[in-house]
Motif scaffolding. Structure first.
Motif, PDB file in Angstrom:
ATOM      1  N   TRP A 109      32.594  35.357  43.801  1.00 58.67           N
ATOM      2  CA  TRP A 109      32.345  36.621  43.630  1.00 58.67           C
ATOM      3  C   TRP A 109      33.699  37.542  42.977  1.00 58.67           C
ATOM      4  O   TRP A 109      33.602  38.446  42.323  1.00 58.67           O
ATOM      5  CB  TRP A 109      31.892  37.218  44.993  1.00 58.67           C
ATOM      6  N   LEU A 110      35.013  36.838  43.691  1.00 56.80           N
ATOM      7  CA  LEU A 110      36.251  37.443  43.160  1.00 56.80           C
ATOM      8  C   LEU A 110      36.579  37.359  41.839  1.00 56.80           C
ATOM      9  O   LEU A 110      37.055  38.290  41.064  1.00 56.80           O
ATOM     10  CB  LEU A 110      37.097  36.864  44.147  1.00 56.80           C
ATOM     11  N   ALA A 111      36.051  35.975  41.322  1.00 55.81           N
ATOM     12  CA  ALA A 111      36.330  35.891  39.885  1.00 55.81           C
ATOM     13  C   ALA A 111      35.226  36.835  39.102  1.00 55.81           C
ATOM     14  O   ALA A 111      35.787  37.269  37.991  1.00 55.81           O
ATOM     15  CB  ALA A 111      35.858  34.523  39.535  1.00 55.81           C
ATOM     16  N   GLU A 112      34.235  37.019  39.630  1.00 56.16           N
ATOM     17  CA  GLU A 112      33.321  37.933  38.898  1.00 56.16           C
ATOM     18  C   GLU A 112      33.769  39.331  39.073  1.00 56.16           C
ATOM     19  O   GLU A 112      33.644  40.110  38.213  1.00 56.16           O
ATOM     20  CB  GLU A 112      31.835  37.892  39.636  1.00 56.16           C
ATOM     21  N   LEU A 113      34.375  39.810  39.940  1.00 61.29           N
ATOM     22  CA  LEU A 113      35.101  40.984  40.201  1.00 61.29           C
ATOM     23  C   LEU A 113      35.968  41.262  39.079  1.00 61.29           C
ATOM     24  O   LEU A 113      36.295  42.318  38.503  1.00 61.29           O
ATOM     25  CB  LEU A 113      35.432  41.421  41.316  1.00 61.29           C
ATOM     26  N   GLU A 114      36.721  40.507  38.892  1.00 59.87           N
ATOM     27  CA  GLU A 114      38.058  40.409  38.019  1.00 59.87           C
ATOM     28  C   GLU A 114      37.437  40.444  36.587  1.00 59.87           C
ATOM     29  O   GLU A 114      37.810  41.217  35.698  1.00 59.87           O
ATOM     30  CB  GLU A 114      38.724  39.163  37.975  1.00 59.87           C
ATOM     31  N   ASP A 163      30.835  42.405  48.729  1.00 60.83           N
ATOM     32  CA  ASP A 163      31.145  43.592  49.436  1.00 60.83           C
ATOM     33  C   ASP A 163      32.514  44.191  49.254  1.00 60.83           C
ATOM     34  O   ASP A 163      33.300  43.646  48.348  1.00 60.83           O
ATOM     35  CB  ASP A 163      31.116  42.830  50.923  1.00 60.83           C
ATOM     36  N   LYS A 164      32.642  45.201  49.962  1.00 58.07           N
ATOM     37  CA  LYS A 164      33.890  46.146  49.651  1.00 58.07           C
ATOM     38  C   LYS A 164      35.192  45.368  49.797  1.00 58.07           C
ATOM     39  O   LYS A 164      36.285  45.661  49.447  1.00 58.07           O
ATOM     40  CB  LYS A 164      33.842  47.455  50.380  1.00 58.07           C
ATOM     41  N   ASP A 165      35.177  44.385  51.091  1.00 52.16           N
ATOM     42  CA  ASP A 165      36.398  43.771  51.481  1.00 52.16           C
ATOM     43  C   ASP A 165      36.891  42.939  50.193  1.00 52.16           C
ATOM     44  O   ASP A 165      38.169  42.827  50.046  1.00 52.16           O
ATOM     45  CB  ASP A 165      35.970  42.861  52.652  1.00 52.16           C
ATOM     46  N   LEU A 166      36.019  42.141  49.458  1.00 51.44           N
ATOM     47  CA  LEU A 166      36.376  41.568  48.287  1.00 51.44           C
ATOM     48  C   LEU A 166      37.109  42.375  47.208  1.00 51.44           C
ATOM     49  O   LEU A 166      37.914  41.949  46.575  1.00 51.44           O
ATOM     50  CB  LEU A 166      35.079  40.924  47.652  1.00 51.44           C
ATOM     51  N   GLU A 167      36.591  43.662  47.061  1.00 48.59           N
ATOM     52  CA  GLU A 167      37.371  44.298  46.263  1.00 48.59           C
ATOM     53  C   GLU A 167      38.599  44.882  46.796  1.00 48.59           C
ATOM     54  O   GLU A 167      39.629  44.999  46.077  1.00 48.59           O
ATOM     55  CB  GLU A 167      36.382  45.754  45.784  1.00 48.59           C
ATOM     56  N   LYS A 168      38.887  44.912  47.850  1.00 47.22           N
ATOM     57  CA  LYS A 168      40.059  45.092  48.596  1.00 47.22           C
ATOM     58  C   LYS A 168      41.150  44.134  48.428  1.00 47.22           C
ATOM     59  O   LYS A 168      42.199  44.117  48.209  1.00 47.22           O
ATOM     60  CB  LYS A 168      39.935  45.727  49.994  1.00 47.22           C
ATOM     61  N   ILE A 169      40.380  42.959  48.456  1.00 45.16           N
ATOM     62  CA  ILE A 169      41.322  41.575  48.392  1.00 45.16           C
ATOM     63  C   ILE A 169      41.679  41.443  46.906  1.00 45.16           C
ATOM     64  O   ILE A 169      42.951  41.192  46.569  1.00 45.16           O
ATOM     65  CB  ILE A 169      40.295  40.450  48.756  1.00 45.16           C
ATOM     66  N   ARG A 170      40.858  41.639  45.951  1.00 44.50           N
ATOM     67  CA  ARG A 170      41.251  41.825  44.621  1.00 44.50           C
ATOM     68  C   ARG A 170      42.357  42.883  44.306  1.00 44.50           C
ATOM     69  O   ARG A 170      43.312  42.460  43.651  1.00 44.50           O
ATOM     70  CB  ARG A 170      39.986  42.139  43.716  1.00 44.50           C
ATOM     71  N   GLU A 171      42.345  44.111  44.806  1.00 50.59           N
ATOM     72  CA  GLU A 171      43.264  45.043  44.399  1.00 50.59           C
ATOM     73  C   GLU A 171      44.656  44.481  45.143  1.00 50.59           C
ATOM     74  O   GLU A 171      45.656  44.724  44.618  1.00 50.59           O
ATOM     75  CB  GLU A 171      43.029  46.243  45.156  1.00 50.59           C
ATOM     76  N   GLN A 172      44.551  43.792  46.525  1.00 49.39           N
ATOM     77  CA  GLN A 172      45.704  43.152  47.125  1.00 49.39           C
ATOM     78  C   GLN A 172      46.222  42.124  46.101  1.00 49.39           C
ATOM     79  O   GLN A 172      47.573  41.992  46.098  1.00 49.39           O
ATOM     80  CB  GLN A 172      45.208  42.680  48.543  1.00 49.39           C
ATOM     81  N   LEU A 173      45.549  41.437  45.713  1.00 50.74           N
ATOM     82  CA  LEU A 173      46.194  40.278  44.759  1.00 50.74           C
ATOM     83  C   LEU A 173      46.685  40.735  43.652  1.00 50.74           C
ATOM     84  O   LEU A 173      47.834  40.171  43.213  1.00 50.74           O
ATOM     85  CB  LEU A 173      44.953  39.230  44.325  1.00 50.74           C
ATOM     86  N   ASP A 174      45.995  41.826  42.929  1.00 52.97           N
ATOM     87  CA  ASP A 174      46.662  42.434  41.644  1.00 52.97           C
ATOM     88  C   ASP A 174      48.190  42.929  42.220  1.00 52.97           C
ATOM     89  O   ASP A 174      49.226  42.771  41.415  1.00 52.97           O
ATOM     90  CB  ASP A 174      45.888  43.611  41.336  1.00 52.97           C
ATOM     91  N   ARG A 175      48.353  43.532  43.311  1.00 55.09           N
ATOM     92  CA  ARG A 175      49.501  44.123  43.682  1.00 55.09           C
ATOM     93  C   ARG A 175      50.477  42.855  43.904  1.00 55.09           C
ATOM     94  O   ARG A 175      51.533  43.145  43.524  1.00 55.09           O
ATOM     95  CB  ARG A 175      49.562  44.829  44.874  1.00 55.09           C
ATOM     96  N   LEU A 176      50.089  41.834  44.594  1.00 52.73           N
ATOM     97  CA  LEU A 176      50.974  40.977  44.790  1.00 52.73           C
ATOM     98  C   LEU A 176      51.485  40.226  43.678  1.00 52.73           C
ATOM     99  O   LEU A 176      52.694  40.067  43.365  1.00 52.73           O
ATOM    100  CB  LEU A 176      50.346  39.702  45.841  1.00 52.73           C
ATOM    101  N   TYR A 177      50.612  39.941  42.729  1.00 53.70           N
ATOM    102  CA  TYR A 177      51.025  39.346  41.304  1.00 53.70           C
ATOM    103  C   TYR A 177      51.982  40.413  40.476  1.00 53.70           C
ATOM    104  O   TYR A 177      52.625  39.804  39.661  1.00 53.70           O
ATOM    105  CB  TYR A 177      49.519  38.821  40.587  1.00 53.70           C
ATOM    106  N   ASP A 227      52.048  34.435  49.190  1.00 52.39           N
ATOM    107  CA  ASP A 227      51.242  35.335  50.156  1.00 52.39           C
ATOM    108  C   ASP A 227      49.652  35.382  49.337  1.00 52.39           C
ATOM    109  O   ASP A 227      48.709  35.563  49.951  1.00 52.39           O
ATOM    110  CB  ASP A 227      51.822  36.716  50.115  1.00 52.39           C
ATOM    111  N   ALA A 228      49.978  35.515  47.831  1.00 56.37           N
ATOM    112  CA  ALA A 228      48.547  35.334  47.113  1.00 56.37           C
ATOM    113  C   ALA A 228      47.779  34.320  47.188  1.00 56.37           C
ATOM    114  O   ALA A 228      46.656  34.411  47.640  1.00 56.37           O
ATOM    115  CB  ALA A 228      49.014  35.735  45.758  1.00 56.37           C
ATOM    116  N   GLU A 229      48.606  33.134  47.346  1.00 57.16           N
ATOM    117  CA  GLU A 229      47.781  31.919  47.300  1.00 57.16           C
ATOM    118  C   GLU A 229      47.247  31.865  48.638  1.00 57.16           C
ATOM    119  O   GLU A 229      46.180  31.237  48.965  1.00 57.16           O
ATOM    120  CB  GLU A 229      48.846  30.596  46.969  1.00 57.16           C
ATOM    121  N   LEU A 230      48.033  32.044  49.855  1.00 57.85           N
ATOM    122  CA  LEU A 230      47.352  31.973  51.001  1.00 57.85           C
ATOM    123  C   LEU A 230      46.183  32.819  51.398  1.00 57.85           C
ATOM    124  O   LEU A 230      45.200  32.664  51.896  1.00 57.85           O
ATOM    125  CB  LEU A 230      48.494  32.653  52.206  1.00 57.85           C
ATOM    126  N   LEU A 231      46.098  34.354  50.582  1.00 56.51           N
ATOM    127  CA  LEU A 231      44.905  35.105  50.698  1.00 56.51           C
ATOM    128  C   LEU A 231      43.746  34.382  49.927  1.00 56.51           C
ATOM    129  O   LEU A 231      42.783  34.576  50.341  1.00 56.51           O
ATOM    130  CB  LEU A 231      45.397  36.586  50.169  1.00 56.51           C
TER     131      LEU A 231
END
Length: 378
Positions: free
Chosen positions: A232-237, A68-82, A217-221
């Motif tokens: 799914w998140l790994a697949e998005l990446e 879902d779109k929430d995971l895409e947002k999480i991926r983008e957020q993780l990218d920003r944090l890292y 923050d990234a690890e907590l997320l």
């Protein structure tokens, strides 16, 4: 459409995609292992022949579920944090390098101050010896004794002695004054160096706190995700990386490019290749772990050509070359702020230390936005 036809269609699409990617990749660089086709959620390569998550061995992989779109947002957020952690890591490495330099210069100044003090003590001893000699001669200065003599030969000898004594005294006084000035200069310089050292240490501590906060923050997320969501998140990446690499290759950027490396470049690539599988640790320069610029700087040091420690300084100080002219061993700098660096290994691939939680790996050179290419050795 029946399930059998759907399975055949999925397999056909997979073959077509694989042929398309292989057609754009060119000739492989012999010393670099091929990029794994399947990766785990942590970014580490899966063992050869491992089934895709959610399938059984010997079956055609089913189409991946659409996150879902929430995971895409999480991926983008993780990218920003890292990415923020990478920015802070570069700041930490730069501050550490400066602190080491200031500390070495301070040690050198302290050694000079010690030498200057010892020299000043020797000059004082010489002055004391002169005073004691005058006392032994009855307390009369040489000029007085010179004027009181009636012996012509002694008169001449005394004149020469007086001149030599005056020259020696002036030299002693001049040398003493110069040594005192040098000591004052060294002391002032040492105070300034100490101030800079304290500032560099403060910058290093601030960067360390920021790195640790962003990683936490990234690890907590990520820890809040269910197992399926992590898959799914790994697949998005992987999808994002494949899309970026395909677009980069389709641009024709590798058309006519040479994979012939210099002798030094081959040594640097060989060093980087030997580190595959070692964990990313921010601030690390080996031998057991690396961050991105720690890997590239150590690889080129092993090739006999030391380069700056941080990706930003590598971009600033090393000669730039066009992407179409790059060759194995060159460094590709990523992102507009030059906060990531990888080593080009040929065949459109890079070796790099990606981020916390990942290991040194091989991936497509076009999977991240390229700022430019630098060549450590002409």
């Amino acid at each position: 459409m029946g399930s059998g036809k759907r399975g055949l269609l999925a397999a056909a699409v997979t073959v077509v995609c694989a042929v398309t990617v292989l057609a754009g990749a060119g000739t492989a660089f012999a010393s670099v292992p091929p990029e794994p086709s399947v990766a785990t959620a942590s970014g580490s390569p899966a063992p050869a022949g491992s089934p895709v998550p959610g399938t059984t061995p010997g079956t055609t992989p089913a189409p991946a579920p659409t996150p879902d779109k929430d995971l895409e947002k999480i991926r983008e957020q993780l990218d920003r944090l890292y990415h923020d952690a990478a920015v802070a890591t570069d700041a930490y490495n730069a501050a550490e390098e400066k602190a080491e330099k200031q500390s070495a210069e301070l040690d050198d100044l302290n050694a000079r101050i010690a030498e200057g003090k010892a020299k000043l003590e020797r000059l004082k001893d010489q002055a004391g010896a002169t005073a004691r000699a005058q006392y032994r001669d009855g307390g009369l200065p040489p000029m007085a004794r010179f004027l009181l003599t009636d012996d012509p030969q002694r008169f001449a000898d005394s004149a020469a002695t007086i001149l030599n004594g005056e020259r020696a005294t002036r030299k002693l006084l001049t040398e003493t004054a110069r040594t005192q000035d040098e000591l004052r200069g060294y002391a002032d310089d040492a105070a300034a160096r100490m101030k800079k050292l304290e500032a560099d240490r403060a910058a290093k501590d601030a960067a360390k706190k920021k790195i640790e906060k962003r990683i936490a923050d990234a690890e907590l997320l990520e820890s809040r995700l269910e197992k399926k969501e992590k898959e799914w998140l790994a697949e998005l990446e992987r999808q994002a990386a494949r899309a970026a690499q395909t677009a980069w290759l389709d641009s024709g950027v590798l058309d006519g490019i040479s994979d012939k490396a210099s002798a030094e470049g081959k040594k640097a690539v060989a060093f980087a290749t030997a580190q595959l599988g070692k964990p990313y640790v921010w601030g690390a320069e080996g031998p057991d772990s690396f961050d991105c610029s720690g890997l590239t700087s150590q690889a080129w040091a092993a090739a006999g050509h030391p380069i700056p420690r941080t990706s930003q300084e590598q971009w600033r100080q090393l000669p730039h070359v066009a992407v179409k002219d790059m060759r194995p061993g060159d460094l590709i700098i990523y992102f507009g702020d030059a906060t990531h660096v990888a080593m080009y290994a040929g065949d459109g691939k890079i070796i790099h230390a990606p981020r916390p939680g990942r290991t040194v790996t091989v991936t497509g050179a076009g999977t991240m936005p390229i700022l430019g290419v630098v060549r450590p050795h002409a």
